[in-house]
Design a protein around this motif. Structure first.
Motif, PDB file in Angstrom:
ATOM      1  N   UNK A  35       6.724  -6.361  -2.472  1.00  0.00           N
ATOM      2  CA  UNK A  35       5.403  -6.348  -3.112  1.00  0.00           C
ATOM      3  C   UNK A  35       5.383  -5.458  -4.357  1.00  0.00           C
ATOM      4  N   UNK A  36       6.540  -4.948  -4.749  1.00  0.00           N
ATOM      5  CA  UNK A  36       6.542  -4.019  -5.881  1.00  0.00           C
ATOM      6  C   UNK A  36       7.958  -3.883  -6.420  1.00  0.00           C
ATOM      7  N   UNK A  37       8.339  -4.841  -7.229  1.00  0.00           N
ATOM      8  CA  UNK A  37       9.704  -4.784  -7.732  1.00  0.00           C
ATOM      9  C   UNK A  37       9.701  -5.211  -9.191  1.00  0.00           C
ATOM     10  N   UNK A  38       9.619  -4.241 -10.063  1.00  0.00           N
ATOM     11  CA  UNK A  38       9.567  -4.566 -11.478  1.00  0.00           C
ATOM     12  C   UNK A  38      10.953  -4.397 -12.087  1.00  0.00           C
ATOM     13  N   UNK A  39      11.825  -5.231 -11.669  1.00  0.00           N
ATOM     14  CA  UNK A  39      13.198  -5.250 -12.205  1.00  0.00           C
ATOM     15  C   UNK A  39      13.694  -6.682 -12.089  1.00  0.00           C
ATOM     16  N   UNK A  40      14.716  -7.037 -12.855  1.00  0.00           N
ATOM     17  CA  UNK A  40      15.220  -8.420 -12.778  1.00  0.00           C
ATOM     18  C   UNK A  40      15.673  -8.831 -11.382  1.00  0.00           C
ATOM     19  N   UNK A  41      16.090  -7.859 -10.552  1.00  0.00           N
ATOM     20  CA  UNK A  41      16.537  -8.205  -9.204  1.00  0.00           C
ATOM     21  C   UNK A  41      15.422  -8.754  -8.335  1.00  0.00           C
ATOM     22  N   UNK A  92      -4.608  -4.070  -8.462  1.00  0.00           N
ATOM     23  CA  UNK A  92      -3.382  -3.932  -9.254  1.00  0.00           C
ATOM     24  C   UNK A  92      -2.884  -2.500  -9.342  1.00  0.00           C
ATOM     25  N   UNK A  93      -1.586  -2.392  -9.028  1.00  0.00           N
ATOM     26  CA  UNK A  93      -0.866  -1.116  -9.030  1.00  0.00           C
ATOM     27  C   UNK A  93      -1.331  -0.149  -7.944  1.00  0.00           C
ATOM     28  N   UNK A  94      -2.216  -0.573  -7.083  1.00  0.00           N
ATOM     29  CA  UNK A  94      -2.647   0.312  -5.989  1.00  0.00           C
ATOM     30  C   UNK A  94      -2.384  -0.330  -4.626  1.00  0.00           C
ATOM     31  N   UNK A  95      -2.625  -1.631  -4.568  1.00  0.00           N
ATOM     32  CA  UNK A  95      -2.413  -2.286  -3.276  1.00  0.00           C
ATOM     33  C   UNK A  95      -1.934  -3.727  -3.515  1.00  0.00           C
ATOM     34  N   UNK A  96      -0.716  -3.990  -3.075  1.00  0.00           N
ATOM     35  CA  UNK A  96      -0.137  -5.333  -3.236  1.00  0.00           C
ATOM     36  C   UNK A  96       0.309  -5.850  -1.866  1.00  0.00           C
ATOM     37  N   UNK A  97       0.235  -7.167  -1.715  1.00  0.00           N
ATOM     38  CA  UNK A  97       0.854  -7.790  -0.541  1.00  0.00           C
ATOM     39  C   UNK A  97       1.734  -8.939  -1.038  1.00  0.00           C
ATOM     40  N   UNK A  98       2.749  -9.240  -0.281  1.00  0.00           N
ATOM     41  CA  UNK A  98       3.689 -10.278  -0.719  1.00  0.00           C
ATOM     42  C   UNK A  98       4.243 -11.028   0.483  1.00  0.00           C
ATOM     43  N   UNK A 105      -1.128   5.661  -2.778  1.00  0.00           N
ATOM     44  CA  UNK A 105      -2.187   6.628  -2.469  1.00  0.00           C
ATOM     45  C   UNK A 105      -2.481   7.566  -3.637  1.00  0.00           C
ATOM     46  N   UNK A 106      -1.459   7.818  -4.439  1.00  0.00           N
ATOM     47  CA  UNK A 106      -1.656   8.587  -5.664  1.00  0.00           C
ATOM     48  C   UNK A 106      -0.991   7.821  -6.796  1.00  0.00           C
ATOM     49  N   UNK A 107      -1.364   8.098  -7.978  1.00  0.00           N
ATOM     50  CA  UNK A 107      -0.846   7.305  -9.087  1.00  0.00           C
ATOM     51  C   UNK A 107       0.660   7.469  -9.247  1.00  0.00           C
ATOM     52  N   UNK A 108       1.198   8.568  -8.761  1.00  0.00           N
ATOM     53  CA  UNK A 108       2.632   8.800  -8.942  1.00  0.00           C
ATOM     54  C   UNK A 108       3.435   8.574  -7.660  1.00  0.00           C
ATOM     55  N   UNK A 109       2.832   7.954  -6.674  1.00  0.00           N
ATOM     56  CA  UNK A 109       3.553   7.732  -5.419  1.00  0.00           C
ATOM     57  C   UNK A 109       3.267   6.331  -4.891  1.00  0.00           C
ATOM     58  N   UNK A 110       4.308   5.571  -4.778  1.00  0.00           N
ATOM     59  CA  UNK A 110       4.181   4.226  -4.200  1.00  0.00           C
ATOM     60  C   UNK A 110       4.863   4.219  -2.833  1.00  0.00           C
ATOM     61  N   UNK A 111       4.120   3.778  -1.849  1.00  0.00           N
ATOM     62  CA  UNK A 111       4.689   3.609  -0.508  1.00  0.00           C
ATOM     63  C   UNK A 111       4.756   2.115  -0.210  1.00  0.00           C
ATOM     64  N   UNK A 112       5.847   1.704   0.315  1.00  0.00           N
ATOM     65  CA  UNK A 112       5.989   0.257   0.552  1.00  0.00           C
ATOM     66  C   UNK A 112       6.594   0.011   1.927  1.00  0.00           C
ATOM     67  N   UNK A 113       6.205  -1.124   2.481  1.00  0.00           N
ATOM     68  CA  UNK A 113       6.666  -1.513   3.818  1.00  0.00           C
ATOM     69  C   UNK A 113       7.001  -3.002   3.801  1.00  0.00           C
ATOM     70  N   UNK A 114       8.166  -3.315   4.271  1.00  0.00           N
ATOM     71  CA  UNK A 114       8.577  -4.720   4.379  1.00  0.00           C
ATOM     72  C   UNK A 114       9.024  -5.000   5.806  1.00  0.00           C
TER      73      UNK A 114
END
Lengths: 409, 455
Positions: free
Chosen positions: A46-52, A209-215, A267-276
């Motif tokens: 839900x958060x991958x801003x790279x070509x991969x 956007x940039x706070x909560x994504x689902x994929x 939860x904060x602008x400088x911290x992304x937590x992700x779960x897959x």
């Protein structure tokens, strides 16, 4: 000079890509294939801003600006020890060191449509036991290599929603060496290459956007039919040589479907937590019938079972103190896909606990990501005795990934 | 926009290059040299390619030859069989009446390709061991290679000794026989299993209890779709291995200088114990005519002289029947059964037939002995294979002119078939058996020829 170097690099990359490789996620799935994703336990759907993102979730591509390309490599080192349940010494594999290159590129065609292309390896087996070990009839060397070519299209269907679809062309090469029964001695080497095809789809919804994504992503199974395989018998007892001539053979196996759901919260602008969470349908990998032109057929029965993987990752930035720096970490629990009754030395699967950490730094058009993952295989008991000796496998693997990314606006 | 377009093209180019190169990466597994020539021992082929004769066909319970031991029991009625020719079936039925193989049987061992006859040296590369004499046979036997059957042959100068058991071994590998191209000759998978020191069944008590990891089972199972069949075959092989051990085959070969690891093939066979009137056309084993009124038939083994007497029409029903076939064919039954006397000559080991008058020149004479002739221990004489072939009811050659009995060459079969057809009306004549007492079953000697005096 530049063209020559580029050609050499392509050759070098290709040879490395087709070198034997280990299994690192459940079964023989190598899910973690970029520096930044490795560091986040690949909880990046839900958060991958790279070509991969071509691999992890191509729907991300529709949200990415400009044109990007990445080149990277994974260094994997692994060792497995087998302890027989009865009397007898422990046996360890020869340490396996592998380098797997990955190439990705993506670009926006219009404001709503992006395309991407990936060349990567996500399934593989690479293990080498001593020639004379007790399980030699089940495996001495096992190598399954894949190289996936994956073009994809991503479409922004709503300012917060993107969907994507891609095509997978999978080149696969198998190369197995098994011991022949003790009275015969020696070994048989089987090898073959083939292409298999599949597809993948993905969706990304940026609820905030940039706070909560689902994929959500799905990669189809890929059937690999090795119809033109070759078998080379090397019996130690010459009396068996006329009965075991070199010959053709065929076999087929299926790479499993992968279904992934992902969540990213900031939860904060400088911290992304992700779960897959991945659900891998290893039940497709249940039985491999090996047909020889004249030698007796045989079957490998891994009896794969559908398994899940849980991933949690964090990406912490320091925009004021050190702009462009990312510090990352992650944890994985990976469920064994092969039941103990069918566990064999060619694929000594186990429940796994992975710890990951890493960092990335970007400046201008360029970014570099480094990730490290410790993969601890929990002791896995092989109880069946049909696919290999009875005993316990213990495996440790280390994975180091480096990815360099260039982006043009 | 142009920049973006060029970058996309670069991505496509990279993909094409990788695709093209990746397609060519199937590993080369290597290749084996051509398989060496092997001494064959294949019990599962049809017909089996095994050394012959072989004690594997002797039923240990009855002591008699029994094709059921090889898993191919003979039908009671040979006219119904489709697995073999009717003549083969009838001949094998006769073999099953014996407690060993005929003494005139050549020994042979099949090979996968031609062998170099110069390397088939008796006593070194081809070892024959006389078990009762407990000594290797180093002289007298002829070794050779029969290209028709692709077999190594061992032929005695005369008949094998009655009641004897012979072990035969062929030295292979680096120090042994060579094929026609000079290459090494190896053994067979079956022989490799028989040479194992440990029990092939891993001491399982019955086929259902075999450990699937038992080394012998792993080998046999490789060629079997059915685990149950593999286990049964394993037990059969183990029985053979045990028989080889009990018979001392490996030990006597080692004692004769041929160790187990150099054995490419080993086999053994018994010769029956019954005395036999010898008959092998083209050799010395044919009737001898020392004088115009006398015919001598050699007999191997002792004979009770009291059981040897001649048949005389309406006077004496002796087991030695002599016919003037030329006269009988002319309708002269009186001359067809000329008055003769018969006696056993122990000093020369032969039955002598004395005519009352010289044999008419150019007349074909038929000699028939029944099993009324015994050895001193009361055991009846048994037939030699040629006599049996001549009395069969089924043809010895097929429509293509090929022999219908294994081990009998096409040319020999054709010659014997002519004799069989000539004698068949006699055996089928309804008055022949009531008159002479001869039946196909009790006939132990049967030969028709035109005597020529050879003092």
């Amino acid at each position: 000079m530049t063209k020559t170097r580029a050609a050499l690099l392509v050759f070098a990359a290709l040879f490395a890509a087709l070198a034997a490789r280990p299994c690192l996620a459940g079964g023989f799935l190598i899910y973690d294939i970029s520096g930044s994703a490795i560091a986040r336990a690949s909880a990046v759907t839900a958060d991958d801003e790279e070509p991969a993102a071509v691999w992890f979730n191509p729907a991300n591509l529709a949200f990415m600006k400009g044109v990007s390309a990445s080149a990277g490599g994974l260094f994997i080192t692994t060792k497995t020890k087998f302890s027989p349940s009865g009397p007898g010494p422990d046996t360890s594999t020869n340490r396996g060191n592998f380098v797997l290159p990955e190439f990705f590129a993506n670009g926006r065609l219009t404001d709503h449509v992006a395309v991407g292309m990936g060349v990567f390896s996500t399934f593989g087996i690479g293990i080498s036991w001593p020639d004379d070990w007790e399980g030699r009839e089940s495996a001495i060397k096992a190598s399954l290599e894949t190289l996936t070519l994956n073009p994809t299209v991503s479409v922004l269907v709503h300012p917060q929603v993107a969907v994507a679809a891609g095509f997978d062309a999978v080149r696969s090469v198998v190369d197995f060496t098994n011991g022949l029964p003790a009275i015969i001695g020696g070994d048989v080497r089987l090898a073959g290459g083939t292409w298999g095809y599949g597809f993948n789809v993905g969706a990304l919804y940026k609820i905030s956007p940039d706070r909560l994504h689902v994929a959500l992503t799905y990669r189809s199974r890929v059937r690999l039919s090795f119809d033109d395989g070759r078998a080379h018998f090397s019996p130690a007892n010459p009396d068996f040589a006329p009965a075991l001539p070199d010959q053709g053979g065929s076999a087929a196996l299926t790479l499993p479907d992968i279904i992934t759901v992902g969540l990213m919260g900031r939860p904060r602008s400088n911290l992304a937590l992700s779960f897959d969470a991945n659900l891998v349908l290893w039940s497709a990998y249940d039985r491999i019938n090996i047909h020889f032109d004249s030698a007796p057929d045989r079957a490998i029965v891994p009896n794969g079972q559908n398994s899940f993987t849980l991933r949690a990752g964090a990406d912490w930035t320091l925009p004021e103190q050190c702009p462009g720096l990312h510090l990352r970490g992650g944890l994985i629990f990976d469920r064994n896909a092969m039941p103990s009754g069918n566990l064999g030395p060619g694929l000594p699967d186990a429940d796994r606990l992975d710890v990951a950490l890493g960092a990335g730094y970007g400046r201008g058009h360029f970014r570099g990501d480094l990730g490290y993952m410790l993969v601890v295989f929990l002791p896995a008991d092989a109880r069946g005795g049909t696919e290999g000796p009875v005993g316990t496998y213990n495996t440790i693997a280390h994975l180091l990934g480096l990815t360099l990314i260039a982006t043009w606006p | 926009m142009n920049c973006r377009h060029e970058n996309n093209l670069a991505v496509v180019r990279l993909g094409l290059v990788l695709t093209t190169l990746a397609a060519a990466c199937t590993p080369d597994v290597g290749s084996s040299p051509p398989a060496p020539t092997a001494m064959q021992f294949d019990l599962t082929s049809a017909p089996p390619r095994v050394p012959q004769p072989t004690a594997l066909l002797v039923n240990p319970a009855t002591g008699q030859i029994d094709f059921g031991q090889a898993g191919t029991p003979l039908p009671a009625d040979c006219t119904t069989t489709t697995a073999m020719t009717e003549a083969q079936c009838q001949f094998d039925q006769w073999l099953q009446t014996l407690n060993g193989f005929p003494s005139l049987s050549p020994a042979s061992a099949p090979a996968s390709a031609a062998l170099d006859p110069a390397t088939l040296t008796l006593g070194t590369n081809v070892v024959v061991f006389d078990l009762q004499g407990m000594a290797p046979v180093t002289t007298g036997l002829a070794t050779g290679f029969d290209a028709t059957s692709t077999s190594l042959t061992v032929t005695p100068p005369g008949p094998w000794t009655l009641g004897e058991f012979y072990w035969m071994g062929v030295r292979g590998y680096a120090n042994g026989v060579r094929d026609a191209a000079g290459g090494q000759v190896i053994g067979s998978p079956t022989m490799a299993l028989l040479k194992q020191d440990a029990a092939l069944t891993c001491d399982a008590t019955d086929p259902t209890q075999v450990d699937p990891h038992c080394p012998g089972y792993e080998v046999v199972a490789q060629g079997n779709p059915s685990p149950a069949v593999a286990a049964l075959q394993l037990f059969q092989l183990e029985a053979i291995r045990q028989a080889y051990l009990a018979g001392g085959g490996f030990d006597v070969m080692a004692a004769a200088g041929l160790p187990k690891d150099e054995l490419a093939v080993l086999w053994g066979f018994p010769i029956h114990t019954n005395s036999v009137p010898l008959l092998l056309p083209g050799t010395a084993a044919v009737p001898h005519v020392p004088a115009a009124g006398q015919i001598v038939v050699g007999v191997q083994g002792p004979v009770d002289p009291a059981t040897v007497s001649a048949f005389t029409v309406r006077v004496q029903n002796g087991p030695v029947v002599v016919m003037d076939l030329t006269a009988a064919a002319a309708g002269d039954l009186s001359a067809g059964f000329p008055p003769v006397g018969a006696a056993y000559l122990p000093t020369v080991g032969a039955i002598a037939i004395q005519f009352g008058a010289p044999i008419p020149a150019g007349h074909q004479i038929g000699l028939f002995f029944t099993n009324g002739i015994h050895s001193p221990d009361g055991a009846p004489l048994v037939a030699s294979p040629v006599s049996v072939l001549l009395r069969l009811t089924a043809p010895l050659v097929d429509s293509a002119g090929h022999s219908t009995v294994s081990g009998v060459a096409d040319a020999d079969a054709a010659a014997l078939e002519a004799g069989r057809q000539a004698l068949q009306p006699l055996f089928d004549n309804p008055i022949f058996t009531p008159l002479t007492g001869i039946t196909r079953a009790n006939l132990v000697y049967c030969y028709a020829f035109t005597p020529t005096v050879t003092p």
